[in-house]
Design a protein around this motif. Sequence first.
Motif, PDB file in Angstrom:
ATOM      1  N   THR A 106      36.405  72.451  38.510  1.00 53.24           N
ATOM      2  CA  THR A 106      35.860  72.340  37.284  1.00 53.24           C
ATOM      3  C   THR A 106      34.387  72.602  37.024  1.00 53.24           C
ATOM      4  N   SER A 140      33.088  74.932  29.856  1.00 52.28           N
ATOM      5  CA  SER A 140      33.821  74.691  31.228  1.00 52.28           C
ATOM      6  C   SER A 140      35.058  75.281  30.926  1.00 52.28           C
ATOM      7  N   THR A 156      38.232  75.278  33.773  1.00 49.73           N
ATOM      8  CA  THR A 156      39.034  75.003  35.627  1.00 49.73           C
ATOM      9  C   THR A 156      39.528  75.496  35.967  1.00 49.73           C
ATOM     10  N   TYR A 171      26.924  74.223  36.016  1.00 46.74           N
ATOM     11  CA  TYR A 171      27.358  72.758  37.150  1.00 46.74           C
ATOM     12  C   TYR A 171      28.618  72.826  37.518  1.00 46.74           C
ATOM     13  N   GLU A 204      32.164  71.033  39.596  1.00 45.68           N
ATOM     14  CA  GLU A 204      33.062  69.464  39.204  1.00 45.68           C
ATOM     15  C   GLU A 204      33.581  69.076  40.512  1.00 45.68           C
ATOM     16  N   GLY A 260      34.840  64.576  41.002  1.00 40.54           N
ATOM     17  CA  GLY A 260      34.664  63.723  40.064  1.00 40.54           C
ATOM     18  C   GLY A 260      33.217  63.688  40.153  1.00 40.54           C
ATOM     19  N   ASN A 319      29.599  65.758  39.944  1.00 40.70           N
ATOM     20  CA  ASN A 319      28.843  67.253  39.643  1.00 40.70           C
ATOM     21  C   ASN A 319      27.177  67.924  39.867  1.00 40.70           C
TER      22      ASN A 319
END
Length: 114
Positions: free
Chosen positions: A32, A49, A51, A95, A97, A100, A102
Amino acid sequence: VQLQASGGGLVQFGGSLRLSCAASGSIFSINTMGWYRQAPGKQRELVASITSGGSTAYQDSVKGRFTISRDNAKNTVTLQMNNLKPEDTAVYLCYAEVWGMNYWGKGTLVTVSS
């Protein structure tokens, strides 16, 4: 993963800005990507956000005004912000990811004048 954000600035109430963020490094692991923001004296909050598959999520206050998009080939994420309001004034942070965790880019300041 390194993130380079750009596009902040000063805009009048009702105006538009586009924020961009380019990722480099271990980009194949990114799931993400998105944007948080932090206004003075307030907690950091998730704005939008997206994905790797293109699913998006938005904070309620920006729905219908902001659009997040992603170019997986160029490893960039863009936040188009329309109809900006003074309450959108904040430092915006990109950010990414990865498994898990960031990773953060430097913030870019968005100031909306009334």
